[in-house]
Scaffold this motif. Structure first.
Motif, PDB file in Angstrom:
ATOM      1  N   THR A  14       0.838  -1.200   0.000  1.00 39.67           N
ATOM      2  CA  THR A  14       0.000   0.000   0.000  1.00 39.67           C
ATOM      3  C   THR A  14       0.874   1.251   0.000  1.00 39.67           C
ATOM      4  N   LYS A  15       1.910   1.257   0.825  1.00 37.75           N
ATOM      5  CA  LYS A  15       2.834   2.395   0.916  1.00 37.75           C
ATOM      6  C   LYS A  15       3.571   2.605  -0.411  1.00 37.75           C
ATOM      7  N   LEU A  16       4.072   1.533  -1.008  1.00 36.50           N
ATOM      8  CA  LEU A  16       4.810   1.638  -2.272  1.00 36.50           C
ATOM      9  C   LEU A  16       3.938   2.209  -3.382  1.00 36.50           C
ATOM     10  N   ILE A  17       2.718   1.722  -3.489  1.00 38.55           N
ATOM     11  CA  ILE A  17       1.814   2.223  -4.527  1.00 38.55           C
ATOM     12  C   ILE A  17       1.450   3.679  -4.259  1.00 38.55           C
ATOM     13  N   HIS A  18       1.187   4.014  -3.013  1.00 40.93           N
ATOM     14  CA  HIS A  18       0.844   5.397  -2.653  1.00 40.93           C
ATOM     15  C   HIS A  18       1.991   6.354  -2.961  1.00 40.93           C
ATOM     16  N   GLU A  19       3.201   5.990  -2.590  1.00 43.59           N
ATOM     17  CA  GLU A  19       4.343   6.884  -2.751  1.00 43.59           C
ATOM     18  C   GLU A  19       4.878   6.945  -4.172  1.00 43.59           C
ATOM     19  N   SER A  20       4.554   5.964  -5.006  1.00 42.97           N
ATOM     20  CA  SER A  20       5.123   5.913  -6.355  1.00 42.97           C
ATOM     21  C   SER A  20       4.600   7.020  -7.261  1.00 42.97           C
ATOM     22  N   VAL A  45      -2.406  -9.962  -1.822  1.00 48.17           N
ATOM     23  CA  VAL A  45      -2.543  -8.625  -1.231  1.00 48.17           C
ATOM     24  C   VAL A  45      -3.120  -7.664  -2.263  1.00 48.17           C
ATOM     25  N   LEU A  46      -2.635  -7.719  -3.500  1.00 50.94           N
ATOM     26  CA  LEU A  46      -3.142  -6.841  -4.550  1.00 50.94           C
ATOM     27  C   LEU A  46      -4.635  -7.080  -4.788  1.00 50.94           C
ATOM     28  N   GLU A  47      -5.052  -8.326  -4.816  1.00 53.33           N
ATOM     29  CA  GLU A  47      -6.478  -8.650  -4.998  1.00 53.33           C
ATOM     30  C   GLU A  47      -7.309  -8.077  -3.847  1.00 53.33           C
ATOM     31  N   ARG A  48      -6.820  -8.232  -2.623  1.00 51.12           N
ATOM     32  CA  ARG A  48      -7.538  -7.716  -1.463  1.00 51.12           C
ATOM     33  C   ARG A  48      -7.617  -6.183  -1.506  1.00 51.12           C
TER      34      ARG A  48
END
Length: 126
Positions: A14-20, A45-48
């Motif tokens: 979640t953090k990586l996607i948010h910060e990217s 995790v991605l599916e969830r």
């Protein structure tokens, strides 16, 4: 209470996607996670996160599946009818929220989802 690897992986993904600021592929996430979890856990995790309205799928111009952060979604309503820009040079995919494509189909068609990807050169590469 000790956190499970899945919970730690969820927080980090979640953090990586948010910060990217750009959409990331499963392979890109695996590199950035640097061994934190295996590829199957990452997929789960991605599916969830998609089910929870936190991220959405984007297919880039080369057909690679990537994941981007949702901004106005909930578990009940996903709204991704915006444009995705795929840079031919740096290969990033960016959600462009202020452009919403309008598609007019014949009467007998009902639209459920739109996935519009435009390719070109992003501002960072110009």
């Amino acid at each position: 209470m000790k956190q499970s690897r899945n919970t730690i992986a969820r927080k980090e993904i979640t953090k990586l996607i948010h910060e990217s600021g750009v959409a990331l592929s499963h392979a890109e996430l695996q590199v950035l996670l640097d061994g934190l979890c295996d590829r199957v856990t990452t997929y789960r995790v991605l599916e969830r996160l998609m089910d929870e309205g936190i991220i959405h799928k984007v297919v880039d111009i080369d057909g690679t599946l990537k994941y981007a952060e949702c901004h106005t979604c909930t578990t009940e309503i996903h709204h991704h009818d915006h444009l995705h820009f795929s840079c031919e040079q740096c290969k990033t995919v960016t959600c462009v929220e202020d452009v919403e494509p309008k598609i007019k189909l014949p009467v007998n068609y009902k639209v459920h989802k739109i996935n519009l990807t435009v390719s070109g050169i992003c501002p960072n590469c110009q």
